[in-house]
Design an enzyme around this catalytic site. Structure first.
Site, PDB file in Angstrom:
ATOM      1  N   HIS A 199      31.177 -65.241  45.742  1.00  0.00           N
ATOM      2  CA  HIS A 199      30.154 -65.340  44.021  1.00  0.00           C
ATOM      3  C   HIS A 199      30.293 -66.934  44.821  1.00  0.00           C
ATOM      4  O   HIS A 199      32.038 -67.523  44.702  1.00  0.00           O
ATOM      5  CB  HIS A 199      30.575 -65.089  42.512  1.00  0.00           C
ATOM      6  CG  HIS A 199      29.367 -65.347  42.165  1.00  0.00           C
ATOM      7  ND1 HIS A 199      29.467 -66.870  41.439  1.00  0.00           N
ATOM      8  CD2 HIS A 199      28.949 -64.713  41.542  1.00  0.00           C
ATOM      9  CE1 HIS A 199      28.498 -67.182  41.031  1.00  0.00           C
ATOM     10  NE2 HIS A 199      28.302 -66.170  40.456  1.00  0.00           N
ATOM     11  N   LEU A 234      26.768 -57.447  35.808  1.00  0.00           N
ATOM     12  CA  LEU A 234      27.037 -58.980  36.831  1.00  0.00           C
ATOM     13  C   LEU A 234      28.278 -59.758  36.765  1.00  0.00           C
ATOM     14  O   LEU A 234      28.105 -60.557  35.745  1.00  0.00           O
ATOM     15  CB  LEU A 234      25.170 -59.060  36.111  1.00  0.00           C
ATOM     16  CG  LEU A 234      25.180 -60.303  37.917  1.00  0.00           C
ATOM     17  CD1 LEU A 234      24.939 -59.521  38.974  1.00  0.00           C
ATOM     18  CD2 LEU A 234      23.789 -61.173  36.812  1.00  0.00           C
ATOM     19  N   ASP A 235      28.806 -59.934  37.913  1.00  0.00           N
ATOM     20  CA  ASP A 235      29.817 -60.845  37.864  1.00  0.00           C
ATOM     21  C   ASP A 235      30.837 -60.649  37.207  1.00  0.00           C
ATOM     22  O   ASP A 235      31.263 -62.081  36.745  1.00  0.00           O
ATOM     23  CB  ASP A 235      28.418 -62.659  37.856  1.00  0.00           C
ATOM     24  CG  ASP A 235      27.599 -62.187  39.517  1.00  0.00           C
ATOM     25  OD1 ASP A 235      28.141 -61.988  39.965  1.00  0.00           O
ATOM     26  OD2 ASP A 235      26.958 -63.342  38.941  1.00  0.00           O
ATOM     27  N   GLU A 236      30.972 -59.742  36.494  1.00  0.00           N
ATOM     28  CA  GLU A 236      31.781 -59.472  35.414  1.00  0.00           C
ATOM     29  C   GLU A 236      33.348 -58.874  36.369  1.00  0.00           C
ATOM     30  O   GLU A 236      34.112 -57.872  35.304  1.00  0.00           O
ATOM     31  CB  GLU A 236      31.496 -59.091  33.914  1.00  0.00           C
ATOM     32  CG  GLU A 236      30.882 -60.910  33.892  1.00  0.00           C
ATOM     33  CD  GLU A 236      30.680 -59.639  31.673  1.00  0.00           C
ATOM     34  OE1 GLU A 236      30.930 -59.472  31.725  1.00  0.00           O
ATOM     35  OE2 GLU A 236      29.383 -60.855  31.809  1.00  0.00           O
TER      36      GLU A 236
END
Length: 291
Positions: A199, A234-236
């Site tokens: 990310h 998402l993104d966690e």
């Protein structure tokens, strides 16, 4: 760590996790010794010595490892079962298969391919998939098969079906090297292997589109990158590796992005190496990383 290629043929990695209790470390080391193994390195961690969780990574050498491996696996299962422990055993000569998914940005992809060719990443790269053709020539220059799987519109079902056809049976884990598509929960469940993402910001800050523009607008002094496991959220997912670099008021958003790209390459390649060497243990939404 051992780098002798011949010796690596007889090296194994053992990862053990489960409820902590007295004697676990000696139980594991004694089991290795009983199979004529010589411990090369050992790392362990407990979340709490009184009722916490125990994590251990051991690398050991055993002459004739390939022939002895089935007996070691069987003994591991029998020995650890009463302790409610789980284990992962891998002969280091058996490299993990790591397909790469990418979109248009090639900097993380090419860095991984280059490091792999130099022998810095202990993996095999069976193929690269992209939803664009921009990186096709880069991939083929490394002698690696390239697959184009376009993804158009909100319904990704057709593209994910094709991805599964290509990936199933060819992946021990997957890397998203700036693959700008969201993977659905059913796809991840069907795939059933770890997926590592990079990310382009220091999560959780500046999530979403145009992170460097947002960073410039906020006058930040640090930009960075985060590599994490992909989950349905998402993104966690659990974070594997992070790093930052300094920026200042003289830099444009493009300047910040260029500096950020260096960090992205470094963070992703390091996360890949850590995972490939079985140094990362997932623990809920956290990780234990034996560096």
């Amino acid at each position: 760590m051992y780098t002798d290629i011949t010796a690596r043929e007889e090296l194994a990695t053992l990862v053990v996790t489960g409820p902590d209790r007295p004697g676990l470390a000696s139980t594991v080391t004694s089991l290795i010794a009983s199979h004529e193994g010589n411990i090369v390195s050992l790392d362990q961690h407990t979340t709490n010595p009184a009722g916490g969780d125990f994590f251990q990574r051991v690398v050991f050498h055993r002459p004739g490892l390939a022939a002895a491996a089935p007996d070691i696996r069987s003994d591991l299962e029998a020995t650890l079962k009463p302790y409610s422990m789980s284990s992962y055993f891998r002969q280091q000569r058996v490299l993990k298969r790591m397909p790469i998914l990418v979109s248009k940005s090639a900097h993380c992809l090419v860095d991984l391919l280059w490091r792999h060719r130099r022998g810095e990443l202990p993996v095999t790269i069976p193929l690269v998939i992209s939803n664009h053709t921009a990186v096709a020539d880069d991939v083929r220059s490394f002698g690696i098969p390239f697959f184009h799987v376009p993804s158009h519109g909100p319904d990704k079902a057709e593209a994910e079906c094709r991805l599964l056809e290509i990936l199933k049976g060819n992946a021990d884990f997957i890397v998203l090297a700036r693959y700008m598509q969201i993977l659905s929960e059913p796809f991840l469940e069907e795939l059933d292997v770890p997926v590592i993402n990079i990310h382009h910001s220091f999560l959780p800050a500046f999530i979403g589109a145009a992170p460097y523009r947002k960073a410039k607008e906020r006058g930040v002094k640090l930009v960075g990158a985060t590599s994490h496991y992909v989950t349905k959220d998402l993104d966690e997912g659990p974070i594997i590796e992070q790093n930052v670099t300094r920026v200042d008021h003289t830099m444009s958003a493009a300047d910040m992005q260029a500096k950020g790209a260096y960090v992205e390459r470094e963070v992703l390649s390091r996360a890949v190496k850590l995972h490939a060497e079985d140094r990362v243990i997932r623990h809920g939404n956290q990780t234990v990383v034996f560096d």
